[in-house]
Design an enzyme around this catalytic site. Structure first.
Site, PDB file in Angstrom:
ATOM      1  N   LYS A  64       7.549  -0.431   6.383  1.00 28.05           N
ATOM      2  CA  LYS A  64       7.335   0.938   5.942  1.00 28.05           C
ATOM      3  C   LYS A  64       8.288   1.730   5.633  1.00 28.05           C
ATOM      4  O   LYS A  64       9.409   1.876   6.432  1.00 28.05           O
ATOM      5  CB  LYS A  64       6.573   1.534   7.284  1.00 28.05           C
ATOM      6  CG  LYS A  64       5.852   2.996   6.817  1.00 28.05           C
ATOM      7  CD  LYS A  64       4.735   3.364   8.078  1.00 28.05           C
ATOM      8  CE  LYS A  64       5.481   3.894   9.042  1.00 28.05           C
ATOM      9  NZ  LYS A  64       4.304   4.655   9.928  1.00 28.05           N
ATOM     10  N   VAL A  98       4.381   0.681   1.834  1.00 26.64           N
ATOM     11  CA  VAL A  98       4.543  -0.408   2.782  1.00 26.64           C
ATOM     12  C   VAL A  98       4.821  -1.667   1.968  1.00 26.64           C
ATOM     13  O   VAL A  98       4.081  -1.734   0.830  1.00 26.64           O
ATOM     14  CB  VAL A  98       3.476  -0.528   3.570  1.00 26.64           C
ATOM     15  CG1 VAL A  98       3.443  -1.803   4.627  1.00 26.64           C
ATOM     16  CG2 VAL A  98       3.145   0.851   4.658  1.00 26.64           C
ATOM     17  N   GLY A 106       0.810  -1.018  -0.041  1.00 24.26           N
ATOM     18  CA  GLY A 106      -0.103   0.030   0.066  1.00 24.26           C
ATOM     19  C   GLY A 106       0.931   1.318   0.094  1.00 24.26           C
ATOM     20  O   GLY A 106       2.175   1.280   0.096  1.00 24.26           O
ATOM     21  N   GLN A 107       0.233   2.379  -0.199  1.00 23.78           N
ATOM     22  CA  GLN A 107       0.870   3.512  -0.255  1.00 23.78           C
ATOM     23  C   GLN A 107       0.027   4.721   0.601  1.00 23.78           C
ATOM     24  O   GLN A 107      -0.984   4.656   0.795  1.00 23.78           O
ATOM     25  CB  GLN A 107       0.773   4.203  -1.611  1.00 23.78           C
ATOM     26  CG  GLN A 107       1.560   5.412  -1.685  1.00 23.78           C
ATOM     27  CD  GLN A 107       3.055   5.518  -1.715  1.00 23.78           C
ATOM     28  OE1 GLN A 107       3.517   4.542  -2.468  1.00 23.78           O
ATOM     29  NE2 GLN A 107       3.694   6.461  -1.210  1.00 23.78           N
ATOM     30  N   GLY A 108       0.724   5.334   1.765  1.00 25.35           N
ATOM     31  CA  GLY A 108       0.199   6.264   2.624  1.00 25.35           C
ATOM     32  C   GLY A 108       0.902   7.620   2.194  1.00 25.35           C
ATOM     33  O   GLY A 108       1.805   7.877   1.652  1.00 25.35           O
ATOM     34  N   GLY A 109       0.557   8.482   3.304  1.00 24.34           N
ATOM     35  CA  GLY A 109       1.034   9.878   3.114  1.00 24.34           C
ATOM     36  C   GLY A 109       2.419   9.774   3.402  1.00 24.34           C
ATOM     37  O   GLY A 109       3.103  10.857   3.060  1.00 24.34           O
ATOM     38  N   PHE A 110       2.992   9.062   4.273  1.00 32.04           N
ATOM     39  CA  PHE A 110       4.485   9.126   4.635  1.00 32.04           C
ATOM     40  C   PHE A 110       5.214   8.226   3.672  1.00 32.04           C
ATOM     41  O   PHE A 110       6.804   7.978   4.095  1.00 32.04           O
ATOM     42  CB  PHE A 110       4.641   8.638   6.055  1.00 32.04           C
ATOM     43  CG  PHE A 110       4.025   9.563   7.043  1.00 32.04           C
ATOM     44  CD1 PHE A 110       3.884  11.164   6.770  1.00 32.04           C
ATOM     45  CD2 PHE A 110       3.148   9.403   8.016  1.00 32.04           C
ATOM     46  CE1 PHE A 110       3.107  12.118   7.612  1.00 32.04           C
ATOM     47  CE2 PHE A 110       2.514   9.946   9.048  1.00 32.04           C
ATOM     48  CZ  PHE A 110       2.540  11.304   8.799  1.00 32.04           C
ATOM     49  N   GLY A 111       4.465   7.432   2.964  1.00 32.53           N
ATOM     50  CA  GLY A 111       5.340   6.431   2.021  1.00 32.53           C
ATOM     51  C   GLY A 111       5.011   5.193   1.786  1.00 32.53           C
ATOM     52  O   GLY A 111       3.625   4.921   2.030  1.00 32.53           O
ATOM     53  N   ASP A 161      -3.999  10.117  14.639  1.00 33.13           N
ATOM     54  CA  ASP A 161      -4.130  10.028  13.061  1.00 33.13           C
ATOM     55  C   ASP A 161      -4.909   8.639  12.998  1.00 33.13           C
ATOM     56  O   ASP A 161      -4.574   7.890  11.899  1.00 33.13           O
ATOM     57  CB  ASP A 161      -2.843  10.142  12.355  1.00 33.13           C
ATOM     58  CG  ASP A 161      -3.163  10.072  10.732  1.00 33.13           C
ATOM     59  OD1 ASP A 161      -4.199  10.500  10.277  1.00 33.13           O
ATOM     60  OD2 ASP A 161      -2.247   9.930  10.022  1.00 33.13           O
TER      61      ASP A 161
END
Length: 360
Positions: free
Chosen positions: A73, A59, A52-57, A170
């Site tokens: 991560k 995984v 997956g892709q999040g706001g911080f980078g 968050d």
């Protein structure tokens, strides 16, 4: 400890612990891994291993030399989650042990690479389950209820039962992971804050969170407390029941937000219209309506009107306790953003710094 000193300290494989001052030192508690070993484990961060892709980078799934599966991560080099947030996550999660919190196994810090290595959660994140019609159709209310209770227990531990009082700041479906038995575990503690024993609220000039899950007092004033986490929990609970996202709900003709829709049908005496038909097939109507009621209590505009997580656990576990009547939920967040001027890059979609509030 300066950033340069910390970088020098962490560039070789070893175990670390956290001192009372919050510094990282060698110990047997947490493994520091080399970047080379993580590259091998993830096949050099290949797209096939991307979870997956999040706001911080991003995984990635990885397999260590001993055969253990892990989730890595990889914080983006351009991310505004820098060394302090990386250190914050290591410091906090190394002190926490609970079945409803994701376990941090190790980390790596070499050059511009900042990596966190977690236990692998085979069912990925909650958002990939509850917003996928096909996956939702295979689960019943008992499973969803177990997930709701798992998130609540994890938050209760953070707020009241751990040796620290921790505000997550968050909480969202992307940050709730599910293991092979669909046990819910809270993750991502980079934005979390420790409170002293007698401290109930704090204020920050740097508001960081996710559209649709931020409590109004936090988004507008930078004021956060355990009740801001309760608000986020309430949004997630209502999303699980309905199968709909709070963010993006304005695109429908039903209401500006999911919370506004829940409030409207509640007042009209049509609460079951809010519930996903798939959920209704496997539950008692009274049970899911009670759960919706608890969700509405959690998203009250005034934080003093929201229950604590200990009260939430009591309400979830009892069918006989009388619930107070909910008041109108909080205002809806706008998608007009003012970025932190210190930010070097724009956040990803739905990740925000400094948000405004629109009237209903």
């Amino acid at each position: 400890m300066s950033e340069r000193t910390l970088l020098q300290e962490l560039t070789t494989p070893r175990h670390v612990a956290v001192t009372e001052e919050g510094d990282l030192i060698s110990s047997e508690e947490l493994l520091f891994m080399t970047l080379a070993s993580i590259r091998v484990a993830t096949d050099d961060f290949s797209d096939t291993n991307k979870l997956g892709q999040g706001g911080f980078g991003a995984v990635y799934k990885g397999v260590l030399a001993d055969g253990n599966e892990v989730a890595v991560k990889r914080l983006s080099r351009k991310s505004w989650q820098g060394i302090e947030e990386f250190k914050n996550e290591v410091v906090l999660i190394a002190k926490l042990q609970h079945k409803n919190l994701v376990r941090l196994l190790g980390c790596a810090l070499e050059g511009e690479e900042k990596l966190l290595i977690y236990e692998f959660m085979s069912n990925k994140s909650l958002d990939q389950l509850i917003f996928d019609p096909e996956k939702r159709s295979k689960l019943d209310w008992k499973t969803y209820n177990g997930i709701i209770n798992g998130i609540a227990r994890g938050l209760l531990y953070l707020h009241e039962e751990s040796r620290l009082k921790i505000i997550h700041r968050d909480l969202k479906p992307n940050n709730v992971l599910l293991d092979h038995e669909l046990l819910a575990k809270i993750s991502d503690f980079g934005m979390a804050r420790i409170f002293s024993e007698n401290q109930n609220a704090a204020n920050t000039k740097r508001v960081v969170g996710t559209y649709g899950y931020m409590a109004p007092e936090y988004a507008m004033e930078g004021l956060f407390s355990v009740k801001s986490d309760v608000f986020s929990f309430g949004v997630i609970l209502l999303e699980i029941i309905s199968g709909k996202r709070n963010s993006g709900f304005y695109q429908t003709e039903l209401a500006p937000t999911l919370l506004a829709y829940a409030w409207r049908v509640w007042n009209e005496g049509k609460a079951l219209d809010f519930v996903d038909p798939v959920v209704l097939e496997s539950c008692l109507a009274s049970e899911v309506v009670r759960c919706m009621h608890i969700g509405l209590l959690c998203v009250q505009e005034n934080p003093e009107h929201r229950p604590t997580m200990s009260a939430v656990m009591l309400l979830l576990g009892s069918e006989s306790m009388v619930l107070p009547q909910p008041k109108q939920p909080a205002f809806s967040l706008s998608r007009v953003l003012r970025l932190d001027p210190s930010s070097k890059t724009n956040p990803s979609e739905n990740e925000i710094i400094f948000s405004e509030i629109l009237p209903r």
